[in-house]
Design a protein around this motif. Sequence first.
Motif, PDB file in Angstrom:
ATOM      1  N   CYS A   1      -5.898 -10.067  -1.336  1.00 55.06           N
ATOM      2  CA  CYS A   1      -5.499 -10.925  -0.211  1.00 55.06           C
ATOM      3  C   CYS A   1      -4.150 -10.441   0.267  1.00 55.06           C
ATOM      4  CB  CYS A   1      -5.383 -12.384  -0.677  1.00 55.06           C
ATOM      5  SG  CYS A   1      -3.949 -12.644  -1.742  1.00 55.06           S
ATOM      6  N   TYR A   2      -3.738 -10.959   1.427  1.00 52.49           N
ATOM      7  CA  TYR A   2      -2.424 -10.559   1.952  1.00 52.49           C
ATOM      8  C   TYR A   2      -1.295 -11.172   1.124  1.00 52.49           C
ATOM      9  CZ  TYR A   2      -4.779  -8.309   5.730  1.00 52.49           C
ATOM     10  OH  TYR A   2      -5.578  -7.463   6.437  1.00 52.49           O
TER      11      TYR A   2
ATOM     12  N   SER B   1       1.280 -12.816   1.935  1.00 54.49           N
ATOM     13  CA  SER B   1       1.723 -14.177   2.275  1.00 54.49           C
ATOM     14  C   SER B   1       0.929 -15.215   1.480  1.00 54.49           C
ATOM     15  CB  SER B   1       1.585 -14.431   3.774  1.00 54.49           C
ATOM     16  OG  SER B   1       0.241 -14.256   4.143  1.00 54.49           O
TER      17      SER B   1
ATOM     18  N   LYS C   1      -6.699 -15.974   6.545  1.00 56.32           N
ATOM     19  CA  LYS C   1      -5.422 -15.857   7.270  1.00 56.32           C
ATOM     20  C   LYS C   1      -4.490 -16.954   6.765  1.00 56.32           C
ATOM     21  CE  LYS C   1      -6.823 -12.931  10.768  1.00 56.32           C
ATOM     22  NZ  LYS C   1      -7.980 -12.399  10.082  1.00 56.32           N
ATOM     23  N   ASP C   2      -3.228 -16.610   6.724  1.00 54.08           N
ATOM     24  CA  ASP C   2      -2.218 -17.534   6.221  1.00 54.08           C
ATOM     25  C   ASP C   2      -2.317 -18.924   6.878  1.00 54.08           C
ATOM     26  OD1 ASP C   2       0.316 -17.578   4.575  1.00 54.08           O
ATOM     27  OD2 ASP C   2       1.023 -18.326   6.501  1.00 54.08           O
ATOM     28  N   LYS C   3      -2.409 -18.949   8.206  1.00 57.86           N
ATOM     29  CA  LYS C   3      -2.414 -20.252   8.906  1.00 57.86           C
ATOM     30  C   LYS C   3      -3.668 -21.058   8.554  1.00 57.86           C
ATOM     31  CE  LYS C   3      -4.241 -18.882  13.481  1.00 57.86           C
ATOM     32  NZ  LYS C   3      -5.570 -18.628  13.025  1.00 57.86           N
ATOM     33  N   ASP C   4      -4.802 -20.397   8.377  1.00 57.63           N
ATOM     34  CA  ASP C   4      -6.041 -21.107   8.035  1.00 57.63           C
ATOM     35  C   ASP C   4      -5.960 -21.688   6.620  1.00 57.63           C
ATOM     36  OD1 ASP C   4      -7.252 -20.566  10.483  1.00 57.63           O
ATOM     37  OD2 ASP C   4      -8.000 -18.624   9.789  1.00 57.63           O
TER      38      ASP C   4
ATOM     39  N   ASP D   1      -9.001 -10.098   5.174  1.00 58.29           N
ATOM     40  CA  ASP D   1      -8.909 -10.563   6.572  1.00 58.29           C
ATOM     41  C   ASP D   1      -9.521 -11.951   6.762  1.00 58.29           C
ATOM     42  OD1 ASP D   1      -7.668  -8.275   7.377  1.00 58.29           O
ATOM     43  OD2 ASP D   1      -9.479  -7.304   8.147  1.00 58.29           O
ATOM     44  N   SER D   2     -10.463 -12.321   5.889  1.00 62.60           N
ATOM     45  CA  SER D   2     -11.143 -13.607   6.074  1.00 62.60           C
ATOM     46  C   SER D   2     -10.225 -14.786   5.742  1.00 62.60           C
ATOM     47  CB  SER D   2     -12.397 -13.687   5.192  1.00 62.60           C
ATOM     48  OG  SER D   2     -12.037 -13.956   3.848  1.00 62.60           O
TER      49      SER D   2
END
Length: 381
Positions: free
Chosen positions: A138-139, A141, A110-113, A107-108
């Motif tokens: 990680c996710y 994406s 995020k794709d956009k970050d 969660d730490s």
Amino acid sequence: MQFVPSYPDKYQGIPEQEIFERIKAAKQKLASKVVILGHHYQRDEVFQFADITGDSLKLSMEAAKRPNADYIVFCGVHFMAETADIVNDGKKFVTLPDATAGCPMADSAKDKDVRRVWSYLQSVIGEFKICPITYINCYASLKAFCGENGGTICTSSNALKVVEWGFKNFDKVFFFPDQHLGRNISKLYGIPKDEILLVNYRKPDLGVTVEQLRKAKVILWNGMCPVHDRFMVEDIFAARIEDPLIQVLVHPEVPEPVADNSDLMGSTEFIIKTVTEAPAGSSWLVATEVHLVGRLIKKFSDKKIKLLGKPICMCSQMDRTTPEHLCWNLESLAEGKVVNRVSVETGIIKWSKIALERMFEITLLNDEANKLSGKSTSAIK
Ligand code: SF4
């Protein structure tokens, strides 16, 4: 705070033994159509029903070897179920018994970050000079992001080989989301401490100067596993006074002082193998999640095994999955209903697979080289 279970009300209050019997019956009905995967950090009541146990990548890979299984029930957390869907090309139904089981480390980042930080790094350092490497936790994406940008993925067992590959092909490594794994591995690879830079993605300039970024060899994301982050070096010192022969065995997600003062460091699979092969009477202080250490203590009563530290380092997200969740998931599948499916978009699968395949190539190449030179391939330290 009251615990609100994420399964239907009708599963509440059923005696444990009855739930166990119903799980067995649903499993029997589904037969080879289902494969249940159990991560090492799952609670015992759930873990006992797993067809395959292991770490997240091993589980996903093993599930891909079961062609008759239409359903993969992943007793773990969300990013692991995504990995299983990627490895299986989205062709099977992957479910997560408790859909709310996530991972704070994943969660730490995020794709956009990550994409914003990447653009900033490229503007300061230049294109094609940095290798993005993501830890498998990680996710999807972000796995795809690494595939798209010439980078790759690592696990806790192959991180050193992957970082080595990164430096053969690029000037710098951008490592996310686990700062501890990134730092511990970079140090073992031989990067000086003052060339490992932690950045703060929440700040527009990442909280560092342009000069610092240009000097750094490794740029670390400021994420971590809240479970492994709790281990403290003072507890190693205390245990060594009590038992000078004790050997300290840690997972590489632990903070730097704990890693520096350990005897051996490696993945969950490495920890299990080391303890399994250790002689009777040997003493071990283990720094990883409590469910796994608890099982080792029970299984190897001829060895002295202890969890490092006083605080109970338990992954509350892994612990969310209960026998009730598993029962509901399996009984639904047995009735032809898929609940809590985890599915990754086709485009993301494509790029994630490219990153994963790159990782497999790196690992295989290194294993061959290590065999020739006689080096160990399993321990990180
Ligand atoms: S143990 Fe840590 S990294 Fe693993 S799922 Fe739990 S929070 Fe995430």
